[in-house]
Motif scaffolding. Structure first.
Motif, mmCIF file in Angstrom:
data_model
loop_
_atom_site.group_PDB
_atom_site.id
_atom_site.type_symbol
_atom_site.label_atom_id
_atom_site.label_comp_id
_atom_site.label_asym_id
_atom_site.label_seq_id
_atom_site.Cartn_x
_atom_site.Cartn_y
_atom_site.Cartn_z
ATOM 1 N N GLY A 1 0.821 -1.218 0.000
ATOM 2 C CA GLY A 1 0.000 0.000 0.000
ATOM 3 C C GLY A 1 0.853 1.265 0.000
ATOM 4 O O GLY A 1 0.397 2.318 0.448
ATOM 5 N N ALA A 2 2.079 1.165 -0.490
ATOM 6 C CA ALA A 2 2.975 2.332 -0.514
ATOM 7 C C ALA A 2 2.749 3.131 -1.801
ATOM 8 O O ALA A 2 2.699 2.568 -2.884
ATOM 9 C CB ALA A 2 4.430 1.888 -0.422
ATOM 10 N N LYS A 3 2.639 4.445 -1.646
ATOM 11 C CA LYS A 3 2.395 5.322 -2.790
ATOM 12 C C LYS A 3 3.682 5.951 -3.316
ATOM 13 O O LYS A 3 3.686 6.630 -4.345
ATOM 14 C CB LYS A 3 1.448 6.460 -2.392
ATOM 15 C CG LYS A 3 0.032 6.039 -2.126
ATOM 16 C CD LYS A 3 -0.873 6.569 -3.242
ATOM 17 C CE LYS A 3 -2.286 6.038 -3.180
ATOM 18 N NZ LYS A 3 -2.426 4.722 -3.772
ATOM 19 N N VAL A 4 4.761 5.778 -2.583
ATOM 20 C CA VAL A 4 6.003 6.482 -2.916
ATOM 21 C C VAL A 4 7.183 5.517 -2.939
ATOM 22 O O VAL A 4 7.312 4.656 -2.056
ATOM 23 C CB VAL A 4 6.283 7.604 -1.874
ATOM 24 C CG1 VAL A 4 7.634 8.253 -2.112
ATOM 25 C CG2 VAL A 4 5.175 8.650 -1.894
ATOM 26 N N ILE A 5 8.022 5.679 -3.971
ATOM 27 C CA ILE A 5 9.326 5.005 -4.009
ATOM 28 C C ILE A 5 10.371 6.090 -3.751
ATOM 29 O O ILE A 5 10.406 7.104 -4.454
ATOM 30 C CB ILE A 5 9.594 4.347 -5.377
ATOM 31 C CG1 ILE A 5 8.578 3.238 -5.643
ATOM 32 C CG2 ILE A 5 11.028 3.802 -5.453
ATOM 33 C CD1 ILE A 5 8.638 2.675 -7.060
ATOM 34 N N VAL A 6 11.188 5.882 -2.738
ATOM 35 C CA VAL A 6 12.261 6.835 -2.420
ATOM 36 C C VAL A 6 13.561 6.323 -3.017
ATOM 37 O O VAL A 6 13.871 5.130 -2.921
ATOM 38 C CB VAL A 6 12.441 6.981 -0.887
ATOM 39 C CG1 VAL A 6 13.669 7.809 -0.554
ATOM 40 C CG2 VAL A 6 11.202 7.601 -0.257
ATOM 41 N N ARG A 7 14.313 7.224 -3.626
ATOM 42 C CA ARG A 7 15.660 6.878 -4.100
ATOM 43 C C ARG A 7 16.599 8.027 -3.737
ATOM 44 O O ARG A 7 16.168 9.168 -3.552
ATOM 45 C CB ARG A 7 15.668 6.657 -5.623
ATOM 46 C CG ARG A 7 14.791 5.500 -6.074
ATOM 47 C CD ARG A 7 15.409 4.154 -5.843
ATOM 48 N NE ARG A 7 16.451 3.874 -6.816
ATOM 49 C CZ ARG A 7 17.211 2.788 -6.800
ATOM 50 N NH1 ARG A 7 17.043 1.883 -5.847
ATOM 51 N NH2 ARG A 7 18.133 2.594 -7.706
ATOM 52 N N GLY A 8 17.881 7.720 -3.654
ATOM 53 C CA GLY A 8 18.880 8.748 -3.356
ATOM 54 C C GLY A 8 19.607 9.148 -4.633
ATOM 55 O O GLY A 8 19.865 8.299 -5.479
ATOM 56 N N LEU A 9 19.911 10.425 -4.763
ATOM 57 C CA LEU A 9 20.632 10.897 -5.954
ATOM 58 C C LEU A 9 21.988 11.453 -5.573
ATOM 59 O O LEU A 9 22.085 12.396 -4.784
ATOM 60 C CB LEU A 9 19.848 12.019 -6.645
ATOM 61 C CG LEU A 9 18.614 11.693 -7.461
ATOM 62 C CD1 LEU A 9 18.171 12.946 -8.211
ATOM 63 C CD2 LEU A 9 18.864 10.557 -8.436
ATOM 64 N N ARG A 10 23.028 10.857 -6.150
ATOM 65 C CA ARG A 10 24.375 11.416 -6.009
ATOM 66 C C ARG A 10 24.689 12.213 -7.256
ATOM 67 O O ARG A 10 24.281 11.821 -8.356
ATOM 68 C CB ARG A 10 25.406 10.294 -5.820
ATOM 69 C CG ARG A 10 25.312 9.626 -4.472
ATOM 70 C CD ARG A 10 25.881 8.238 -4.496
ATOM 71 N NE ARG A 10 25.096 7.378 -5.363
ATOM 72 C CZ ARG A 10 25.242 6.060 -5.452
ATOM 73 N NH1 ARG A 10 26.156 5.456 -4.747
ATOM 74 N NH2 ARG A 10 24.482 5.348 -6.265
ATOM 75 N N VAL A 11 25.433 13.295 -7.084
ATOM 76 C CA VAL A 11 25.679 14.178 -8.221
ATOM 77 C C VAL A 11 26.447 13.421 -9.311
ATOM 78 O O VAL A 11 27.412 12.718 -9.040
ATOM 79 C CB VAL A 11 26.421 15.471 -7.768
ATOM 80 C CG1 VAL A 11 27.839 15.181 -7.314
ATOM 81 C CG2 VAL A 11 26.404 16.512 -8.862
#
Ligand code: ADP
Length: 162
Positions: free
Chosen positions: A81-91
């Motif tokens: 039931g998750a609406k969001v996928i979180v990811r990390g961005l490195r430059v």
């Protein structure tokens, strides 16, 4: 209530991953760190080891849990039931890949949104691959990973990691 998942291989998790999940935990009601259950031939640590290390690192964060998953990330998100996928961005590293992945995921599951958090300055250069290499060669990675991961790397390589 907004739930998010934070998927990855985490082989092993680093302080860069931890920074992202701590910040995600402040934004969302619940965050599930989702450890990709990959072919153990291809990872240094087994799925269970990767899950256990992340669980230890987030044990004081009440709204963060850690679970293994296989199959599509969007399917796992929907199953929770998750609406969001979180990811990390490195430059310089992650943007093109994440953009392409996000468009594919949106095609598969239009109701799941991607939220990217910018890596903090001190972790911009931290990659699991590099951490593994440096640990194997006996370099000091103590500022880059939690103590349990440091210990686990030390045992894997039976080398001098300070
Ligand atoms: P993948 O399996 O796609 O290589 P990882 O397991 O290495 O991904 O990492 C999972 C997520 O964490 C990805 O969104 C990746 O960009 C992000 N990430 C990895 N290292 C860092 C870091 N040092 N700072 C911020 N985000 C990071």
């Amino acid at each position: 209530m907004v739930s998010a998942i934070y998927p990855g291989s985490f082989d092993p998790m680093t302080n860069g991953h931890l920074d992202i999940v701590v910040r995600a935990g402040e934004l969302f009601d619940r965050v599930t760190v989702s450890v990709y259950d990959s072919d153990s031939q291809k990872t240094l640590f087994s799925t269970q080891e990767r899950v256990d290390m992340f669980r230890d690192a987030v044990k004081d964060l009440p709204n963060v849990q850690v679970e293994p998953f296989s199959g599509l990330v969007v399917d796992f998100a929907q199953s929770l039931g998750a609406k969001v996928i979180v990811r990390g961005l490195r430059v310089g590293y992650d943007f093109e890949y994440e953009f392409e992945m996000a468009l594919m995921n949106r095609t598969l599951a239009p109701d799941v949104e991607l939220v990217c958090l910018m890596s903090s300055l001190e972790y911009q250069f931290v990659h699991s691959t590099r951490v593994r290499e440096v640990a194997q060669l006996g370099g000091d990675i103590s500022g880059l990973v939690p103590p349990l991961v440091l210990q686990a790397l030390k045992e894997k390589f039976r080398t001098k990691v300070t």
